[in-house]
Design a protein around this motif. Structure first.
Motif, PDB file in Angstrom:
ATOM      1  N   SER A 237     103.566  69.970  64.836  1.00 14.68           N
ATOM      2  CA  SER A 237     102.679  69.859  66.006  1.00 14.68           C
ATOM      3  C   SER A 237     102.129  71.230  66.402  1.00 14.68           C
ATOM      4  CB  SER A 237     103.360  69.164  67.187  1.00 14.68           C
ATOM      5  OG  SER A 237     104.580  69.744  67.491  1.00 14.68           O
TER       6      SER A 237
ATOM      7  N   ARG B 169     103.391  65.626  64.970  1.00 17.04           N
ATOM      8  CA  ARG B 169     104.743  65.734  65.563  1.00 17.04           C
ATOM      9  C   ARG B 169     105.618  64.608  65.002  1.00 17.04           C
ATOM     10  NH1 ARG B 169     108.219  63.537  68.406  1.00 17.04           N
ATOM     11  NH2 ARG B 169     106.923  61.700  68.759  1.00 17.04           N
TER      12      ARG B 169
ATOM     13  N   ILE C 129     105.473  73.052  73.442  1.00 20.99           N
ATOM     14  CA  ILE C 129     106.019  72.372  72.252  1.00 20.99           C
ATOM     15  C   ILE C 129     107.364  72.970  71.875  1.00 20.99           C
ATOM     16  CG2 ILE C 129     105.672  72.046  69.749  1.00 20.99           C
ATOM     17  CD1 ILE C 129     102.608  71.866  70.380  1.00 20.99           C
TER      18      ILE C 129
ATOM     19  N   CYS D 293      98.304  71.934  66.758  1.00 20.37           N
ATOM     20  CA  CYS D 293      97.844  72.408  68.069  1.00 20.37           C
ATOM     21  C   CYS D 293      97.153  73.771  67.978  1.00 20.37           C
ATOM     22  CB  CYS D 293      99.036  72.480  69.018  1.00 20.37           C
ATOM     23  SG  CYS D 293      98.581  72.702  70.732  1.00 20.37           S
ATOM     24  N   SER D 294      97.552  74.582  66.982  1.00 16.32           N
ATOM     25  CA  SER D 294      96.951  75.925  66.858  1.00 16.32           C
ATOM     26  C   SER D 294      95.474  75.848  66.474  1.00 16.32           C
ATOM     27  CB  SER D 294      97.715  76.760  65.829  1.00 16.32           C
ATOM     28  OG  SER D 294      97.495  76.280  64.511  1.00 16.32           O
TER      29      SER D 294
ATOM     30  N   PRO E  13      93.749  71.916  69.372  1.00 10.97           N
ATOM     31  CA  PRO E  13      94.467  71.601  70.614  1.00 10.97           C
ATOM     32  C   PRO E  13      93.907  70.333  71.261  1.00 10.97           C
ATOM     33  CG  PRO E  13      93.089  73.566  70.864  1.00 10.97           C
ATOM     34  CD  PRO E  13      93.056  73.202  69.420  1.00 10.97           C
ATOM     35  N   ASP E  14      94.757  69.581  71.920  1.00 10.84           N
ATOM     36  CA  ASP E  14      94.373  68.358  72.638  1.00 10.84           C
ATOM     37  C   ASP E  14      93.840  67.237  71.755  1.00 10.84           C
ATOM     38  OD1 ASP E  14      95.016  69.697  75.030  1.00 10.84           O
ATOM     39  OD2 ASP E  14      93.017  70.586  75.118  1.00 10.84           O
TER      40      ASP E  14
ATOM     41  N   ASP F 175     100.228  75.954  75.562  1.00  9.78           N
ATOM     42  CA  ASP F 175     100.395  74.655  74.890  1.00  9.78           C
ATOM     43  C   ASP F 175     101.426  74.767  73.761  1.00  9.78           C
ATOM     44  OD1 ASP F 175      98.664  76.338  73.494  1.00  9.78           O
ATOM     45  OD2 ASP F 175      97.218  74.780  72.971  1.00  9.78           O
ATOM     46  N   LEU F 176     101.392  75.893  73.052  1.00 11.80           N
ATOM     47  CA  LEU F 176     102.377  76.114  71.986  1.00 11.80           C
ATOM     48  C   LEU F 176     103.773  76.319  72.584  1.00 11.80           C
ATOM     49  CD1 LEU F 176     100.479  78.569  69.554  1.00 11.80           C
ATOM     50  CD2 LEU F 176     100.325  76.086  69.694  1.00 11.80           C
TER      51      LEU F 176
ATOM     52  N   VAL G 207      97.815  66.270  67.005  1.00 10.47           N
ATOM     53  CA  VAL G 207      99.019  66.986  67.446  1.00 10.47           C
ATOM     54  C   VAL G 207     100.202  66.023  67.506  1.00 10.47           C
ATOM     55  CG1 VAL G 207     100.074  68.379  69.281  1.00 10.47           C
ATOM     56  CG2 VAL G 207      97.650  68.681  68.736  1.00 10.47           C
ATOM     57  N   GLU G 208      99.982  64.842  68.063  1.00 13.91           N
ATOM     58  CA  GLU G 208     101.051  63.842  68.174  1.00 13.91           C
ATOM     59  C   GLU G 208     101.357  63.204  66.812  1.00 13.91           C
ATOM     60  OE1 GLU G 208     103.980  61.180  69.173  1.00 13.91           O
ATOM     61  OE2 GLU G 208     103.393  63.063  70.095  1.00 13.91           O
TER      62      GLU G 208
END
Length: 325
Positions: A183, A200, A137, A187-188, A191-192, A133-134, A196-197
């Motif tokens: 982000s 960002r 990004i 996310c770290s 996550p999900d 996931d990272l 995160v958004e």
């Protein structure tokens, strides 16, 4: 206390540990590479990007970070360093932060290979630990940065840039990396999650404000001394110039385009362009837009409860537009 030290204070311990982990992440079996990476590490800048990662993670996770946060910060710094090394080759620049650039000391071929090495190190750090996931990004950020640079080069040839295209360029070229930092931090630890958004977007808005501020320096705004006119010399169309081009008479527009296209190395002519842009509201308009992006970023932060990490991020956003260099 200096602003940067104030911003850093809530993540001081994390930044110290990060230094060690980052140095380890760079290590190689090749002595020449180690010599060059040692040179890079000892000439680091303010390290704003890892700070964005840690502050975001701590804000969202009750002041705690994890190993993924450290890896996210290391990846972003590896990728960022790789792009700087490559940028110096592309720009034929001999200096970076007042020191000789890698290409100046070790020539272009080695600089390009070192940039590639750092890029692969960053990607492998994510893959080896299953941080896909990272990795996603950061890969999106690398793609966008390359596209942004190429879009700018393409537009510089024709000088037909609109305000919208300018925003596209700076979003991809500069803002996307700061967006990735925030982000990655989110996310770290979460996550999900929608955070995160949100972060960002927060990072992207900071990055937009940051780049407009940089563009203002070229016109000697903010009393930093003499205007440099470097962007004009390089035929880079930035917001103050774009605004004036879109709001002046046809003959003035012709003179401006001719100046940037054919007289961009003439110091007197560049100075005249800078004065014309200033007198016709180009700087005021750019400042107004920069402050708009700043306020949008702060509005996103406002939805989170008070904490020292939130305060540090607010300070960071203000620093981006208030800095003197």
């Amino acid at each position: 206390m200096k602003i940067v030290s104030q911003i850093k204070q809530p993540v001081e311990q994390e930044m110290e540990l990060f230094e060690t982990k980052f140095r380890d992440a760079m290590s190689s079996q090749v002595a020449l590479l180690n010599r060059i990476t040692y040179y890079i590490v000892n000439r680091k800048g303010k390290q704003m990007r890892p700070m964005f990662v840690f502050l975001t993670a701590k804000l969202l996770n009750d002041g705690a970070v994890n190993e993924r946060t450290y890896r996210g910060a290391s990846v972003i710094e590896l990728i960022h360093t790789a792009t700087l090394v490559h940028d110096d080759v592309v720009d034929e620049s001999n200096k970076r932060r007042g020191f000789f650039s890698i290409n100046a000391l070790w020539k272009n071929k080695i600089a390009v290979l070192v940039g590639d090495y750092l890029l692969s190190k960053g990607l492998l750090l994510s893959i080896d630990n299953g941080d896909f996931d990272l990795l996603r990004i950061i890969s999106v950020a690398v793609r966008e940065m390359s596209e942004g640079e190429l879009l700018q080069i393409e537009k510089a040839r024709r000088l037909d840039i609109t305000e919208e295209v300018y925003y596209d360029i700076i979003r991809q070229k500069t803002a996307t990396l700061i967006a990735a930092c925030c982000s990655l931090g989110a996310c770290s630890v979460k996550p999900d999650s929608p955070d995160v958004e949100i972060f960002r977007k927060f990072g992207e808005l900071c990055g937009m404000a940051f780049q407009i501020k940089d563009d203002l320096f070229d016109y000697g705004a903010e009393k930093i001394g003499k205007p440099t006119g470097i962007d004009i010399k390089e035929q880079k169309m930035t917001l103050p110039l774009i605004y004036v081009l879109n709001n002046c008479s046809a003959s003035e527009k012709k003179w401006l385009i001719n100046s940037v296209k054919n007289h961009n190395k003439d110091k007197k002519r560049v100075k005249e362009v800078i004065c014309f842009v200033n007198e016709n509201g180009g700087l005021d308009y750019a400042v107004q837009k920069m402050l708009y992006f700043k306020e949008e970023a702060l509005a996103l932060l406002a939805t989170y409860p008070p904490s020292e990490y939130k305060s540090a991020l607010e300070l960071m956003v203000n620093y981006v537009v208030d800095r003197k260099k």
